[in-house]
Write a protein that holds these residues in place. Structure first.
Motif, PDB file in Angstrom:
ATOM      1  N   LEU A  66      28.854 -28.993   3.215  1.00  0.00           N
ATOM      2  CA  LEU A  66      29.520 -28.542   1.994  1.00  0.00           C
ATOM      3  C   LEU A  66      29.092 -27.147   1.544  1.00  0.00           C
ATOM      4  N   SER A  67      28.154 -26.551   2.255  1.00  0.00           N
ATOM      5  CA  SER A  67      27.668 -25.218   1.901  1.00  0.00           C
ATOM      6  C   SER A  67      28.816 -24.208   1.883  1.00  0.00           C
ATOM      7  N   GLY A  68      28.949 -23.528   0.765  1.00  0.00           N
ATOM      8  CA  GLY A  68      30.012 -22.536   0.614  1.00  0.00           C
ATOM      9  C   GLY A  68      31.384 -23.134   0.392  1.00  0.00           C
ATOM     10  N   ARG A  69      31.483 -24.442   0.444  1.00  0.00           N
ATOM     11  CA  ARG A  69      32.771 -25.120   0.308  1.00  0.00           C
ATOM     12  C   ARG A  69      32.895 -25.886  -0.998  1.00  0.00           C
ATOM     13  N   ALA A  70      31.738 -26.284  -1.558  1.00  0.00           N
ATOM     14  CA  ALA A  70      31.739 -27.092  -2.777  1.00  0.00           C
ATOM     15  C   ALA A  70      30.720 -26.506  -3.762  1.00  0.00           C
ATOM     16  N   PRO A  71      31.020 -26.597  -5.051  1.00  0.00           N
ATOM     17  CA  PRO A  71      30.071 -26.098  -6.053  1.00  0.00           C
ATOM     18  C   PRO A  71      28.745 -26.862  -5.975  1.00  0.00           C
ATOM     19  N   ALA A  72      27.665 -26.165  -6.290  1.00  0.00           N
ATOM     20  CA  ALA A  72      26.325 -26.756  -6.222  1.00  0.00           C
ATOM     21  C   ALA A  72      26.203 -28.046  -7.045  1.00  0.00           C
ATOM     22  N   PRO A  73      26.767 -28.125  -8.274  1.00  0.00           N
ATOM     23  CA  PRO A  73      26.646 -29.385  -9.019  1.00  0.00           C
ATOM     24  C   PRO A  73      27.311 -30.564  -8.303  1.00  0.00           C
ATOM     25  N   PHE A  74      28.400 -30.304  -7.601  1.00  0.00           N
ATOM     26  CA  PHE A  74      29.068 -31.374  -6.847  1.00  0.00           C
ATOM     27  C   PHE A  74      28.175 -31.863  -5.713  1.00  0.00           C
ATOM     28  N   VAL A  75      27.567 -30.917  -4.998  1.00  0.00           N
ATOM     29  CA  VAL A  75      26.679 -31.279  -3.891  1.00  0.00           C
ATOM     30  C   VAL A  75      25.485 -32.066  -4.427  1.00  0.00           C
ATOM     31  N   ARG A  76      24.895 -31.614  -5.533  1.00  0.00           N
ATOM     32  CA  ARG A  76      23.762 -32.343  -6.125  1.00  0.00           C
ATOM     33  C   ARG A  76      24.174 -33.753  -6.529  1.00  0.00           C
ATOM     34  N   PHE A  77      25.388 -33.900  -7.047  1.00  0.00           N
ATOM     35  CA  PHE A  77      25.904 -35.221  -7.405  1.00  0.00           C
ATOM     36  C   PHE A  77      25.924 -36.131  -6.173  1.00  0.00           C
ATOM     37  N   LEU A  78      26.463 -35.634  -5.061  1.00  0.00           N
ATOM     38  CA  LEU A  78      26.511 -36.438  -3.837  1.00  0.00           C
ATOM     39  C   LEU A  78      25.117 -36.812  -3.348  1.00  0.00           C
ATOM     40  N   LEU A  79      24.179 -35.890  -3.492  1.00  0.00           N
ATOM     41  CA  LEU A  79      22.810 -36.171  -3.061  1.00  0.00           C
ATOM     42  C   LEU A  79      22.190 -37.277  -3.911  1.00  0.00           C
ATOM     43  N   VAL A  80      22.507 -37.296  -5.204  1.00  0.00           N
ATOM     44  CA  VAL A  80      22.030 -38.376  -6.074  1.00  0.00           C
ATOM     45  C   VAL A  80      22.652 -39.702  -5.647  1.00  0.00           C
ATOM     46  N   VAL A  81      23.930 -39.681  -5.303  1.00  0.00           N
ATOM     47  CA  VAL A  81      24.600 -40.900  -4.829  1.00  0.00           C
ATOM     48  C   VAL A  81      23.865 -41.430  -3.590  1.00  0.00           C
ATOM     49  N   LEU A  82      23.502 -40.534  -2.682  1.00  0.00           N
ATOM     50  CA  LEU A  82      22.765 -40.946  -1.482  1.00  0.00           C
ATOM     51  C   LEU A  82      21.365 -41.440  -1.842  1.00  0.00           C
ATOM     52  N   ASP A  83      20.667 -40.728  -2.723  1.00  0.00           N
ATOM     53  CA  ASP A  83      19.318 -41.140  -3.143  1.00  0.00           C
ATOM     54  C   ASP A  83      19.313 -42.558  -3.696  1.00  0.00           C
ATOM     55  N   ARG A  84      20.366 -42.880  -4.426  1.00  0.00           N
ATOM     56  CA  ARG A  84      20.445 -44.202  -5.053  1.00  0.00           C
ATOM     57  C   ARG A  84      21.113 -45.235  -4.145  1.00  0.00           C
ATOM     58  N   ARG A  85      21.410 -44.836  -2.935  1.00  0.00           N
ATOM     59  CA  ARG A  85      22.041 -45.713  -1.928  1.00  0.00           C
ATOM     60  C   ARG A  85      23.365 -46.302  -2.437  1.00  0.00           C
ATOM     61  N   ARG A  86      24.168 -45.447  -3.038  1.00  0.00           N
ATOM     62  CA  ARG A  86      25.463 -45.876  -3.585  1.00  0.00           C
ATOM     63  C   ARG A  86      26.628 -45.327  -2.775  1.00  0.00           C
ATOM     64  N   GLN A  87      26.374 -44.907  -1.531  1.00  0.00           N
ATOM     65  CA  GLN A  87      27.449 -44.323  -0.727  1.00  0.00           C
ATOM     66  C   GLN A  87      28.621 -45.272  -0.534  1.00  0.00           C
ATOM     67  N   ARG A  88      28.388 -46.569  -0.596  1.00  0.00           N
ATOM     68  CA  ARG A  88      29.483 -47.534  -0.417  1.00  0.00           C
ATOM     69  C   ARG A  88      30.531 -47.434  -1.522  1.00  0.00           C
ATOM     70  N   VAL A  89      30.147 -46.900  -2.672  1.00  0.00           N
ATOM     71  CA  VAL A  89      31.111 -46.818  -3.773  1.00  0.00           C
ATOM     72  C   VAL A  89      31.846 -45.479  -3.815  1.00  0.00           C
ATOM     73  N   LEU A  90      31.643 -44.622  -2.812  1.00  0.00           N
ATOM     74  CA  LEU A  90      32.335 -43.327  -2.805  1.00  0.00           C
ATOM     75  C   LEU A  90      33.855 -43.456  -2.926  1.00  0.00           C
ATOM     76  N   PRO A  91      34.521 -44.355  -2.174  1.00  0.00           N
ATOM     77  CA  PRO A  91      35.972 -44.494  -2.366  1.00  0.00           C
ATOM     78  C   PRO A  91      36.320 -44.946  -3.794  1.00  0.00           C
ATOM     79  N   GLY A  92      35.520 -45.830  -4.369  1.00  0.00           N
ATOM     80  CA  GLY A  92      35.750 -46.274  -5.750  1.00  0.00           C
ATOM     81  C   GLY A  92      35.542 -45.160  -6.747  1.00  0.00           C
ATOM     82  N   ILE A  93      34.543 -44.310  -6.491  1.00  0.00           N
ATOM     83  CA  ILE A  93      34.308 -43.153  -7.367  1.00  0.00           C
ATOM     84  C   ILE A  93      35.525 -42.241  -7.319  1.00  0.00           C
ATOM     85  N   ALA A  94      36.060 -42.036  -6.128  1.00  0.00           N
ATOM     86  CA  ALA A  94      37.248 -41.176  -5.984  1.00  0.00           C
ATOM     87  C   ALA A  94      38.426 -41.742  -6.773  1.00  0.00           C
ATOM     88  N   ARG A  95      38.645 -43.053  -6.683  1.00  0.00           N
ATOM     89  CA  ARG A  95      39.756 -43.671  -7.434  1.00  0.00           C
ATOM     90  C   ARG A  95      39.532 -43.561  -8.943  1.00  0.00           C
TER      91      ARG A  95
END
Length: 177
Positions: A66-95
């Motif tokens: 995502l470097s150069g493609r997404a704003p830093a706050p968005f990338v940090r958000f995704l990293l928090v999702v990974l830290d909390r092991r919530r990657q399974r809810v990514l499609p639900g977050i999108a909806r």
């Protein structure tokens, strides 16, 4: 807490981050892409889920992709999702994020099922009728299902409008027995 409630909470947080940047639509596009990738790309899903891949490696891969493609706050958000092991809810977050965008825009989504492929004229007529009924902008998705025989089935949010011939015949059969 249910997965949908978790997804709504994360989506609300992401929406607030996007609002601060004035980038609600951009963040929406990005989370749709990530959620879609997780839902539809088994290799990506496995990469995020497999315990053999260190969390630091996962995070570095996300940062790099995502470097150069997404704003830093968005990338940090995704990293928090990974830290909390919530990657399974990514499609639900999108909806849930899309729902927040729709709500802010005064728009509602509708799923319209007809027994045939709807041409542009029929689609415009149905959307116009729904906009009058719900007094909101309608974003309709049309699909054909010959099994409904005739009529129409419309789902708008939690509301189901079933005016299909098949449904009417089932109701008559129950009344006659």
């Amino acid at each position: 807490m249910s997965a949908s409630a978790v997804a709504r909470n994360y989506a609300a947080t992401l929406f607030e981050l996007a609002r601060r940047d004035g980038s609600e639509a951009e963040y929406g596009t990005l989370i749709e892409e990530i959620g879609g990738l997780y839902a539809n790309a088994p290799a990506f899903r496995r990469f995020l889920e497999v315990p053999a891949v260190a969390p630091s490696e996962k995070k570095e891969a996300i940062r790099g992709a995502l470097s150069g493609r997404a704003p830093a706050p968005f990338v940090r958000f995704l990293l928090v999702v990974l830290d909390r092991r919530r990657q399974r809810v990514l499609p639900g977050i999108a909806r849930a994020y899309r729902d927040l965008l729709d709500e802010r825009a005064g728009r509602v989504r509708a799923a319209v099922t007809l027994p045939f492929e709807a041409d542009a004229g029929v689609q415009a007529e149905v959307v116009s009728a729904l906009e009058r009924r719900f007094d909101r902008e309608i974003d309709a998705e049309f699909r054909a299902d010959p099994n409904i025989l005739g009529g129409v089935i419309i789902r708008v949010g939690d509301e189901l409008l079933d005016a299909s011939l098949r449904r009417q015949l089932e109701r008559m059969r129950r009344e006659l027995h």
